[in-house]
Every structure is written in structure tokens, then in C-alpha cells.
Design a protein around this motif. Structure first.
Motif, PDB file in Angstrom:
ATOM      1  N   THR A  10      50.195  28.173  41.364  1.00  0.00           N
ATOM      2  CA  THR A  10      49.999  29.110  42.472  1.00  0.00           C
ATOM      3  C   THR A  10      48.823  30.022  42.144  1.00  0.00           C
ATOM      4  OG1 THR A  10      51.461  30.793  41.524  1.00  0.00           O
ATOM      5  CG2 THR A  10      52.480  29.109  42.937  1.00  0.00           C
ATOM      6  N   PRO A  11      48.094  30.521  43.144  1.00  0.00           N
ATOM      7  CA  PRO A  11      46.987  31.451  42.866  1.00  0.00           C
ATOM      8  C   PRO A  11      47.443  32.674  42.075  1.00  0.00           C
ATOM      9  CG  PRO A  11      46.887  30.688  45.141  1.00  0.00           C
ATOM     10  CD  PRO A  11      48.177  30.186  44.584  1.00  0.00           C
ATOM     11  N   GLY A  49      46.043  33.304  38.488  1.00  0.00           N
ATOM     12  CA  GLY A  49      45.298  34.558  38.327  1.00  0.00           C
ATOM     13  C   GLY A  49      45.797  35.355  37.145  1.00  0.00           C
ATOM     14  N   LEU A  50      47.127  35.431  36.987  1.00  0.00           N
ATOM     15  CA  LEU A  50      47.688  36.146  35.835  1.00  0.00           C
ATOM     16  C   LEU A  50      47.336  35.453  34.527  1.00  0.00           C
ATOM     17  CD1 LEU A  50      51.285  37.201  37.008  1.00  0.00           C
ATOM     18  CD2 LEU A  50      49.280  38.665  36.703  1.00  0.00           C
ATOM     19  N   ALA A  51      47.314  34.104  34.557  1.00  0.00           N
ATOM     20  CA  ALA A  51      46.956  33.364  33.344  1.00  0.00           C
ATOM     21  C   ALA A  51      45.525  33.682  32.923  1.00  0.00           C
ATOM     22  CB  ALA A  51      47.131  31.872  33.584  1.00  0.00           C
ATOM     23  N   ARG A  67      36.405  37.138  35.567  1.00  0.00           N
ATOM     24  CA  ARG A  67      35.924  36.782  36.911  1.00  0.00           C
ATOM     25  C   ARG A  67      36.879  35.791  37.581  1.00  0.00           C
ATOM     26  NH1 ARG A  67      30.980  38.349  38.455  1.00  0.00           N
ATOM     27  NH2 ARG A  67      29.604  39.342  36.934  1.00  0.00           N
ATOM     28  N   GLU A  68      37.390  34.859  36.788  1.00  0.00           N
ATOM     29  CA  GLU A  68      38.340  33.901  37.360  1.00  0.00           C
ATOM     30  C   GLU A  68      39.608  34.614  37.824  1.00  0.00           C
ATOM     31  OE1 GLU A  68      41.136  30.051  36.152  1.00  0.00           O
ATOM     32  OE2 GLU A  68      39.742  30.877  34.661  1.00  0.00           O
ATOM     33  N   ALA A  69      40.088  35.572  37.016  1.00  0.00           N
ATOM     34  CA  ALA A  69      41.298  36.305  37.402  1.00  0.00           C
ATOM     35  C   ALA A  69      41.099  37.013  38.732  1.00  0.00           C
ATOM     36  CB  ALA A  69      41.657  37.315  36.309  1.00  0.00           C
ATOM     37  N   ILE A  70      39.955  37.677  38.881  1.00  0.00           N
ATOM     38  CA  ILE A  70      39.690  38.392  40.138  1.00  0.00           C
ATOM     39  C   ILE A  70      39.615  37.420  41.301  1.00  0.00           C
ATOM     40  CG2 ILE A  70      37.911  39.707  41.360  1.00  0.00           C
ATOM     41  CD1 ILE A  70      37.369  41.135  38.638  1.00  0.00           C
ATOM     42  N   GLU A  71      38.952  36.286  41.100  1.00  0.00           N
ATOM     43  CA  GLU A  71      38.803  35.306  42.169  1.00  0.00           C
ATOM     44  C   GLU A  71      40.163  34.708  42.553  1.00  0.00           C
ATOM     45  OE1 GLU A  71      36.802  33.551  45.123  1.00  0.00           O
ATOM     46  OE2 GLU A  71      35.984  35.004  43.689  1.00  0.00           O
ATOM     47  N   ARG A  72      40.956  34.352  41.552  1.00  0.00           N
ATOM     48  CA  ARG A  72      42.273  33.760  41.830  1.00  0.00           C
ATOM     49  C   ARG A  72      43.182  34.772  42.546  1.00  0.00           C
ATOM     50  NH1 ARG A  72      42.876  28.151  40.641  1.00  0.00           N
ATOM     51  NH2 ARG A  72      41.958  27.680  38.590  1.00  0.00           N
ATOM     52  N   LEU A  73      43.225  35.995  42.035  1.00  0.00           N
ATOM     53  CA  LEU A  73      44.120  36.996  42.614  1.00  0.00           C
ATOM     54  C   LEU A  73      43.661  37.426  44.002  1.00  0.00           C
ATOM     55  CD1 LEU A  73      44.830  39.062  39.386  1.00  0.00           C
ATOM     56  CD2 LEU A  73      46.469  37.672  40.657  1.00  0.00           C
ATOM     57  N   ARG A  74      42.367  37.281  44.257  1.00  0.00           N
ATOM     58  CA  ARG A  74      41.876  37.558  45.601  1.00  0.00           C
ATOM     59  C   ARG A  74      42.394  36.519  46.596  1.00  0.00           C
ATOM     60  NH1 ARG A  74      36.188  38.290  44.538  1.00  0.00           N
ATOM     61  NH2 ARG A  74      36.175  40.541  44.245  1.00  0.00           N
ATOM     62  N   GLY A  75      42.782  35.359  46.077  1.00  0.00           N
ATOM     63  CA  GLY A  75      43.268  34.285  46.933  1.00  0.00           C
ATOM     64  C   GLY A  75      44.746  34.355  47.226  1.00  0.00           C
ATOM     65  N   LEU A 106      45.423  42.412  41.236  1.00  0.00           N
ATOM     66  CA  LEU A 106      43.985  42.305  41.512  1.00  0.00           C
ATOM     67  C   LEU A 106      43.290  43.601  41.129  1.00  0.00           C
ATOM     68  CD1 LEU A 106      41.460  40.988  42.717  1.00  0.00           C
ATOM     69  CD2 LEU A 106      42.233  41.773  44.986  1.00  0.00           C
ATOM     70  N   ALA A 107      43.881  44.740  41.521  1.00  0.00           N
ATOM     71  CA  ALA A 107      43.293  46.033  41.155  1.00  0.00           C
ATOM     72  C   ALA A 107      43.268  46.206  39.647  1.00  0.00           C
ATOM     73  CB  ALA A 107      44.090  47.155  41.809  1.00  0.00           C
ATOM     74  N   ARG A 108      44.334  45.774  38.968  1.00  0.00           N
ATOM     75  CA  ARG A 108      44.357  45.895  37.511  1.00  0.00           C
ATOM     76  C   ARG A 108      43.368  44.947  36.862  1.00  0.00           C
ATOM     77  NH1 ARG A 108      50.552  46.138  35.411  1.00  0.00           N
ATOM     78  NH2 ARG A 108      49.440  45.917  33.424  1.00  0.00           N
ATOM     79  N   ALA A 109      43.097  43.802  37.493  1.00  0.00           N
ATOM     80  CA  ALA A 109      42.079  42.894  36.951  1.00  0.00           C
ATOM     81  C   ALA A 109      40.703  43.556  37.010  1.00  0.00           C
ATOM     82  CB  ALA A 109      42.081  41.583  37.734  1.00  0.00           C
ATOM     83  N   HIS A 110      40.395  44.231  38.140  1.00  0.00           N
ATOM     84  CA  HIS A 110      39.139  44.993  38.218  1.00  0.00           C
ATOM     85  C   HIS A 110      39.106  46.071  37.132  1.00  0.00           C
ATOM     86  CE1 HIS A 110      37.260  43.367  41.820  1.00  0.00           C
ATOM     87  NE2 HIS A 110      38.422  43.429  42.470  1.00  0.00           N
ATOM     88  N   LEU A 111      40.250  46.714  36.883  1.00  0.00           N
ATOM     89  CA  LEU A 111      40.317  47.786  35.888  1.00  0.00           C
ATOM     90  C   LEU A 111      40.014  47.257  34.486  1.00  0.00           C
ATOM     91  CD1 LEU A 111      41.066  50.595  34.783  1.00  0.00           C
ATOM     92  CD2 LEU A 111      43.484  49.944  34.965  1.00  0.00           C
TER      93      LEU A 111
END
Length: 913
Positions: free
Chosen positions: A752-753, A757-759, A777-785, A792-797
Motif C-alpha cells: 500500500t502507498p 511510504g513508512l518503509a 524523497r520516496e517517502a514524501i512521494e509515496r505518502l503523498r499518494g 507526510l508532514a513528519r516526512a517533510h520534517l
């Protein structure tokens, strides 16, 4: 009224309640005290006041022998209002009419009946105000008591007042009236007691006699009024003595017994028949007394003695008169009275009361009477009266001559008692069933019921083993029930987790693999059973395909979601969270809420709301999550259920409120440990880890995230990313890498996205150099999906923090600015402050969040505003939120005032958060 001598404060409380109701600020009051202390007089004062002020007054009196008739009290109160039932929405109208036996249909949820009664009373109150008086509420049938308690907690803006008189006794202590304001009647002081005695007794009294009466009455108004009446005139002139040393209520009852026993024998029998017939219907009483050869004027001496009044109905002077007459009668006379009443009751009009009277007339056993009671139990259960069904069946057991039939009925009675919440009595009935000859299937059902009672009362660690024993016995006898029991055993084992005693989750999963196959194509429950059995025997990855099929079946909009599947929706939420399937999680959770609302199932709605709240927090929709958490808290308070802490803990942890989170965590762990629910402890640990990661307390976060990951039951999927972040920041890279590897393997299996994304998020935290940036970058892209905005916000952080450490300040600012704005908007204040600190370190000051007009609204007001913005009417919103339309309108006026608007159209145009 002489009975209210010395009750100035109580009179003021009654008048205040009615004054508030007259102004549209409805409320309820429970008047408590011992027998004879003046509760009925306070209600009479309320009636007089209500009449003077123009209120319509409805009343009912609980009768001890009526407690086994489901909704009998409620029907007595609402019977004259049913001409207005057509104003109710169809589901509520149907629920009320089925409950009252006016139409057939599936048993209604008790709280949907409550909403129907609330709206019916509110509709009537709209005209000129309504006062509802309930005397001897301790003898209400359980269904009526629960509905009226619910109504009392939900009234808010109606011209409606409810008052309950409750005697101090065991039955009164069991009423579901907690949280409703109390008025406890104390004994009268000596001055007021003397004034009441002087007003009541016209015969001159010697001072010594007056002192003795006042002392012995102990401030009880009915004692002061009644005891002198039962004394001989000569004794009032001197030497008055009370007959015994009983407590005051018993003295009063004994006084009534002495007064009635001095009447002619025929009058005493008339009184007994009247005492045994709770409805007070004159025509029925006349038929019954005529069949016993009682003269038509036999009641006259009782009326002259002030024991009862005859009009359109029979009314005893006081409830203690009824109980005194009934208890003083010989058993044979009581049986004669009930037999006459059974013969006088039309079996076509009131078969249940006829069956009950017939059963009370039996000496020894009587199969025909027992069979009548069994049929009454079936009718009661169809109306949603589990307690009534249990009472009928329990008496049927006593009357059944055949041992096998007696055992069968005892098992059915035990099941009904369990459904009604009387677990101790259910266990006693199971013991009775075990003494008779039972077949193998009945023995298996008995074992299953014992396990279900244990799960309901304790959630104890031995419950999984009990359920497994029952499932294994049922496998050859009832394969479908066996499969359901295996799933229940897995459910119980997941709840118990490491706190299981004896056979726990590994044993339950292994045993479930040997469950009999389904008789047809596997349904959602079958797939859940097979998938969870695989999950805890062959591993996470092997279970994914079957569990995903189960989720697909439960999220299919064309699926009818019958009662069987509906019961497992919350378990499906656990599965969806385990697989990081946010779409299925949201869909299943919302379906649970929708079905609970449609059915009026307030017993299950709070748990369903918790599920949706969980998803909304992860989606970053914290305002909406807070609204649902507030609704859940309001409902649990209204139904008298214990509060669910899950949603509030999650909101508090993500909000970074340390003190509140730690307190909720401690309470949740203590309660879960006491009940043997390891799953809730794991959730509490995962949320504590989230809090500490937000605050930057990484060693504490690591300590909190470790247990749920080690136990690896329900909430390891929630705790794993917290553990990776905490370990990587706390200087334990090996632990972080091991957790990231596990998370990645499982995420790839789920595909699942959200999971992928968490992985990537976890892999970035344990990597360095270009590899780390690639994973960020992959985490942000996956979580955006997907819809999981919180991560997603924590990935940016974390990407921004990494960029700043790499001295790429300009790029770091962009990521940290995005993180700060997202986290601040969703109320994740601790994580937002982390982003703010990092931004300041790059030389940029974070922007403050702009205040919104809706910030002034409470969570409930914002919830209502969202409904209004969709175009829903007040009646439709009330049906959704279990409130009356008038209450919705009152909230709407507050919303308009706070937002500075004047219409629903303007509200629709606002941008709600």
C-alpha cells in the motif's frame, strides 16, 4: 400540602427545574430517600406547580411485579402521546412501535427507542411544556429505566422536565441514573416534624405522647402521618407505644398491614387482587373479583380506611400499602388472586400478563404455564426486551416438570440473562441447566456461554482457552458456530496478548487452522478467521492475501453486511491498520459508524467513532477527529457506559499535550491491566512513543515503542515507525536498522502507498548520504499518494532536519516550512514546534497560524456546523447525533452568534477546517 412541611429547599429545587424547562432549558432530577420520606409528596408538588404553570403532565409509577415486562413503564408514560408518533422519522417510529408491540419487526436498539422517546416528548413539550413524573422508579423494567435515563441525559433545549422518585434499596442502586442531578430527602427536623404531626392529628395529644411519636418517627413524614392513625384513640391520650423495633419504613408497612387486616375478609381479598394487578384497570379488576364471588361494594371499607381510591383506575394511597397487603397475604390467597387475574385477562390482548399471572397461580410445576411463559419470552425478545425474556424464562424453568425441558429452558434463560447484563444470574442458570440431561450440542453451547460471560465480565487471560474448548467441541456438532467461536477466540487472544493465561494467541491461531471449512463460499468472517490464523502461525507476509480479501469483502458497497459480518467490522479495522491499508481502514470504520447510526446502536457507536477518529488523526484532520471524540464522550455519558480513552489519548499524543497524555496513558494502562487487555496497553505505549518523538525525548520514545513491537500483536504497525525514529535519534542504529528491515518486509507484502511510504521513511532514517536523500524523497512521494497527512508532514520534517545537518539551509527551509505549516494546521503542536526550532536554526522565523472564526466553536458545534453545511435539516442532524431538533437549533443559534452570521446559507459559504 402538609406532606411538604419542612421541604422549602426541595420545593425551590422543583420550581427551579420547572422554571428552566419553561425557558427552554430542560433538565432532569432524581429524588432519593427511604420509603415514606416524602418523595411522592415532592412529585405531587411538582405536579401541582406544573398544572399552575400550564405544563402538560405525564406520569407513571413503577410496580415491582411489572419489572419483567419490557418497556411497560415507558408505554405507561407515552401511551397517551402516541397520536403524535407520525412526526418521528420512520426508523424511530418503527423502533417505538415494535418496542410497544404495536407492529412486528426486528428487535430495535434500545437507544434508538430512546431517541424516539426523546423526540416524541420534545414534540409534545413544544406546545406548552411537558413534565414527566416517575414514582417508584426503582421498580421500572430495565428497558424503560435505561431509555428514560438516556432521555434525561440528552435533553438540553426543550421545554421538558423529568423527575424520578427512587427509594433507597438494592433495586434503586442498580438504576442507570448516574450523572443525573440528585435531590436526597433528609429526615425532617424536630420543629418541622412537630408541625406536620400537629397538622395531621386533630386529636389532642399529651406532650409525652407527641414527644414519643416524633422520636420514633425519626423525621419520616409518612410515619408521622400514618403511625398515629393506626393507634387506638385511648393511646393517643396517653401511653402511646409503637408495636415493635423495626426501622421506620417497616413500621409504616406494618401499620398498613394492621389497618388492612382489621377489614372484612372479603375486603382484604379485594385489596389483594388489586395489589396483584399492577395496571390499575378497573374493568379487569371487576372481572377478577367477580370470578372470586367478591361483592361489588367490598372495596368500600378499604376506601373509608384511606388505603385506596377507586376511579377510572385503582390507586393505592401509597406504594407501601400495595406491598404491605401483598406481603401479608397467605401464599394460597396470592395464588387465588393471580389465578383470577389470569382468567380475567384477555389472551388475545395481553397474553404476556395472562401468562405471568397464570404462572404465579401455580403451586409446584405446570408444563402448560411454563410453555406460555416461553412464548412470552419469545415475544419480549422480539421487542428488544432481553431482561423481560430472561424473567419469563427463569420462572418457566421453575415450573417445568420434565428435566430435559427444564435444562433446555435454563440454558435459554441463561443466554437471555447474559444478553441483559445479569451475568451472575446467568451463571446460576447454567449450573441449573447442567443438572438436567443435555445433549452434546447443548453442553457445547453451555461451555460457549460460560466463555462469553467471562469475556464480557473480565476479558480475562483464560478466556481464549475457554472459547477454544467450546469451538473444538462444536466443530463436529455445529460447524458454522464453531468457526464463529474460533474467530471469537482469536479476537479474545488478540485482546489478551501477553496477559493470556494458559492457551493464548499462538495456541488459538494453531487451533483455528483446524477449524471446519465453511459450508459455502467463504464470507468476510471466514476470511478473517483464516487470515488471522495464518498471521499468527505462518507470519505476516503469508497472511496478507487472505486478509486483503476479507477487507475487500467488508468494504464492498454492495455487500449487505448482515449482523454476522457487522460484529467483526472493528476487528477488520485492526487488520486494515496492521496492513497499513488506510483506504480500507477509513471505509470499514465509516461503515461501522453508518450502520450503528442507522440502527440507533448507541452501544456500539462509540467504538465505531473511535475507529474513525484514529484514521482522521493520521489523515491530519484533527478538528474532525476531535468532533467525533467529543460525540463519543457525550454518548458514553448519555448511555452510562465507561468512557473510551483510545481516541482522546491519540489526539492528546499527536497534539503534544504531555501532561494530559501521560495521565490518560496511566489510566488506560491501569484499566487495561486490570481487565487483562494487552492490546490496549500496546496502543497506549505506541501513543506515548508518538508524544515523546514529537517532544524530542528520544530515549523515552524508544522505551515506549519497544513493548508493542516486541509483542507484535495489534499495534506493532503503529509503533514500528516510532521505534525506528526514536532508536535512530537515541544513538542505537542497530535497533533502528532491524526495525526498519521488518517494517520494509511487511510493507512490501502489503504493497500500500501508506506502508511503502513508512518503509521509505524508516529506511531514510537509518541511511546516510545520497541513499538517505533518495529514501526521504520516496517517502514524501509515496505518502503523498495516500491520505496519511500526519506522516507526510513528519516526512517533510525529518527530511528538513537531515538537510539542515547537511548544511543545505535553503532546501531545508522549504521542507521545514512545509512541515511546520502542515503540522500547525492539524494541531500536532509538538512536532510543529520541532519544525519551528529547526527553521529558526536556518535563520527563518516560522509564521504564526492565522486565527480562524471557527476557532471559537466547540468540537460539538463544529460537528453540527459541518452537517448544516451539507444541507442537512435540524431533524436529520438530530437523528444522526441522537439529539432533538430543538437542541440542534439551540446549538445553531450559538454557532451563528460566534461566527457573526445569521443564516444557514452563510454557514455553507464558510470554509470549515
Amino acid at each position: 400540602m402538609t406532606d411538604l412541611v419542612g421541604r422549602r429547599a426541595e420545593s425551590a429545587a422543583v420550581e427551579d427545574l420547572l422554571a428552566r424547562a419553561r425557558e427552554g432549558r430542560s433538565g432532569a432530577l432524581v429524588v432519593r430517600g427511604e420509603a415514606g420520606i416524602g418523595k411522592t409528596a415532592v412529585l405531587a408538588h411538582a405536579r401541582d406547580t406544573g398544572d399552575r404553570w400550564g405544563f402538560r403532565v405525564g406520569s407513571l409509577t413503577g410496580v415491582q411485579s411489572e419489572a419483567q415486562f419490557a418497556f411497560a413503564g415507558l408505554h405507561q408514560l407515552c401511551g397517551l402521546l402516541l397520536d403524535r408518533v407520525e412526526v418521528l422519522p420512520e426508523p424511530q417510529q418503527a423502533a417505538l412501535e415494535v418496542a410497544f408491540g404495536l407492529r412486528g419487526g426486528p428487535a430495535p436498539d434500545r437507544f434508538l427507542v430512546g431517541l424516539a422517546v426523546l423526540n416524541l416528548l420534545a414534540e409534545v413539550a413544544e406546545e406548552r411544556g411537558l413534565l414527566c413524573l416517575v414514582d417508584d422508579a426503582q421498580w421500572l423494567d430495565p428497558a424503560s429505566a435505561q431509555v428514560l435515563a438516556f432521555v434525561s441525559r440528552r435533553v438540553a433545549a426543550e421545554r421538558l422536565a423529568l423527575m424520578f422518585a427512587v427509594r433507597d434499596c438494592e433495586e434503586g442502586d442498580l438504576l442507570p441514573f448516574s450523572g443525573i442531578p440528585d435531590l436526597r430527602l433528609a429526615p425532617l427536623g424536630e420543629t418541622d416534624a412537630r408541625a406536620l404531626l400537629t397538622a395531621a392529628v386533630r386529636t389532642p395529644l399529651d406532650d409525652a405522647v407527641r414527644d414519643r411519636i416524633v422520636a420514633e418517627a425519626r423525621g419520616n413524614p409518612l410515619a408521622l402521618l400514618e403511625l398515629p392513625r393506626s393507634a387506638q384513640p385511648a393511646r393517643l391520650a396517653g401511653g402511646f407505644e409503637l408495636p415493635d423495633a423495626l426501622d421506620v419504613p417497616h413500621r409504616i408497612e406494618a401499620s398498613f398491614q394492621r389497618r388492612s387486616s382489621s377489614l372484612p375478609a372479603e375486603t382484604q381479598l379485594f385489596l389483594l387482587v388489586a395489589a396483584a394487578e399492577p395496571t390499575g384497570e378497573m374493568a379487569l379488576l371487576s372481572r377478577a373479583t367477580e370470578s372470586l364471588g367478591i361483592a361489588s361494594d367490598a372495596h368500600a371499607p378499604a376506601e373509608a380506611a384511606g388505603l385506596l381510591e377507586l376511579g377510572t383506575q385503582v390507586r393505592f394511597r401509597h406504594p407501601l400499602v400495595r406491598s404491605a397487603v401483598y406481603r401479608a397475604a397467605h401464599a394460597a390467597d396470592r395464588r387465588r388472586a393471580h389465578g383470577a387475574l389470569a382468567g380475567a385477562t384477555d389472551p388475545a390482548v395481553d397474553p404476556d400478563r395472562r401468562a405471568w399471572h397464570r404462572a404465579q397461580a401455580v403451586l409446584g410445576v405446570d408444563e402448560a404455564a411454563a410453555a406460555d411463559l416461553e412464548r412470552s419470552a419469545a415475544r419480549a425478545r422480539a421487542r428488544g426486551g432481553s431482561a423481560a425474556a430472561a424473567a419469563f424464562l427463569q420462572r418457566a424453568v421453575e415450573l417445568t416438570p420434565d428435566p430435559a425441558d427444564r435444562a433446555r429452558r435454563a440454558l435459554e434463560a441463561a443466554q437471555a440473562k447474559h444478553e441483559a447484563g445479569a451475568s451472575d444470574v446467568a451463571l446460576d442458570l447454567l449450573a441449573a441447566a447442567a443438572t438436567g440431561p443435555v445433549d452434546d450440542l447443548q453442553a457445547a453451547r453451555m461451555a460457549l456461554l460460560r466463555a462469553q460471560i467471562a469475556f464480557h465480565t473480565t476479558r480475562g487471560g483464560d478466556v481464549p482457552g475457554l472459547l477454544l474448548d467450546a469451538a473444538e467441541t462444536l466443530a463436529l456438532l455445529d460447524p458454522a458456530l464453531a468457526r464463529e467461536t474460533y474467530l471469537h477466540a482469536l479476537d479474545a487472544a488478540i485482546h489478551a496478548g501477553r496477559l493470556a493465561r494458559g492457551r493464548g494467541l499462538p495456541e488459538a491461531a494453531k487451533a483455528a487452522h483446524h477449524a471446519p471449512p465453511p459450508s459455502g463460499p467463504p464470507g468476510p468472517a471466514d476470511l478473517l478467521l483464516d487470515g488471522l490464523a495464518t498471521r499468527f502461525t505462518d507470519g505476516f507476509e503469508a497472511s496478507v492475501p487472505t486478509l486483503q480479501r476479507a477487507l475487500a469483502a467488508l468494504t464492498d458497497r454492495d455487500s449487505p453486511a448482515g449482523d454476522g459480518d457487522r460484529r467483526w467490522l472493528w476487528l477488520a479495522c485492526h487488520v486494515a491498520a496492521m496492513l497499513w491499508d488506510d483506504e480500507a481502514l477509513y471505509s470499514v470504520a465509516c461503515r461501522g459508524v453508518r450502520l450503528a447510526r442507522e440502527a440507533g446502536a448507541l452501544a456500539t457507536l462509540p467504538a465505531a467513532l473511535n475507529g474513525v477518529t484514529y484514521v482522521l488523526v493520521l489523515r491530519g484532520e484533527v478538528a474532525r477527529a476531535a468532533e467525533l471524540a467529543a460525540e463519543e464522550a457525550t454518548i458514553t455519558e448519555a448511555t452510562g457506559a465507561p468512557p473510551l480513552l483510545n481516541a482522546r489519548l491519540m489526539l492528546s499524543a499527536w497534539g503534544g499535550r504531555e501532561r494530559e497524555t501521560v495521565e490518560l496513558y496511566a489510566t488506560m494502562v491501569e484499566e487495561a491491566t486490570e481487565r487483562g487487555e494487552s492490546t490496549k496497553i500496546d496502543l497506549a505505549h505506541a501513543m506515548l512513543a508518538t508524544l515523546h518523538n514529537g517532544l524530542g525525548n528520544y530515549p523515552d520514545a524508544l522505551a515506549a515503542a519497544t513493548p508493542p513491537c516486541e509483542h507484535d500483536v495489534a499495534f506493532s504497525s503503529l509503533a514500528l515507525p516510532e521505534l525506528v525514529e526514536a532508536a535512530s535519534r537515541a544513538g542505537q542504529p542497530e535497533r533502528a536498522a532491524a526495525a526498519a528491515d521488518l517494517l520494509e518486509r511487511r510493507a512490501r507484502a502489503s504493497a500500500t502507498p501508506y506502508g511503502l511510504g513508512l518503509a521509505a521513511y524508516a529506511r531514510a532514517l537509518v541511511s546516510s548520504g545520497p541513499a538517505a536523500e533518495k529514501h526521504y524523497r520516496e517517502a514524501i512521494e509515496r505518502l503523498r499518494g495516500c491520505r496519511i497527512a500526519a506522516y507526510l508532514a513528519r516526512a517533510h520534517l525529518v527530511y528538513g532536519e537531515w538537510l539542515r545537518r547537511e548544511r543545505r539551509r535553503h532546501e531545508a527551509r522549504e521542507q521545514l516550512r512545509t512541515a511546520h505549516e502542515m503540522l500547525k494546521a492539524m494541531g500536532a503542536d509538538a512536532f510543529a514546534e520541532r519544525a519551528a526550532r529547526e527553521l529558526r536554526a536556518t535563520g527563518e522565523h516560522p509564521r504564526s497560524r492565522t486565527e480562524q472564526p471557527t476557532d471559537a466553536l466547540t468540537a460539538q458545534e463544529l460537528h453540527i456546523a459541518r452537517f448544516v453545511a451539507t444541507g442537512a435539516t435540524s431533524r436529520e442532524i438530530g437523528a444522526q447525533l441522537f439529539l432533538s431538533p430543538r437542541t440542534i437549533e439551540a446549538h445553531l443559534r450559538n454557532i451563528f452568534r460566534k461566527l457573526g452570521i445569521t443564516s444557514r446559507r452563510q454557514l455553507k459559504e464558510l470554509q470549515l477546517p
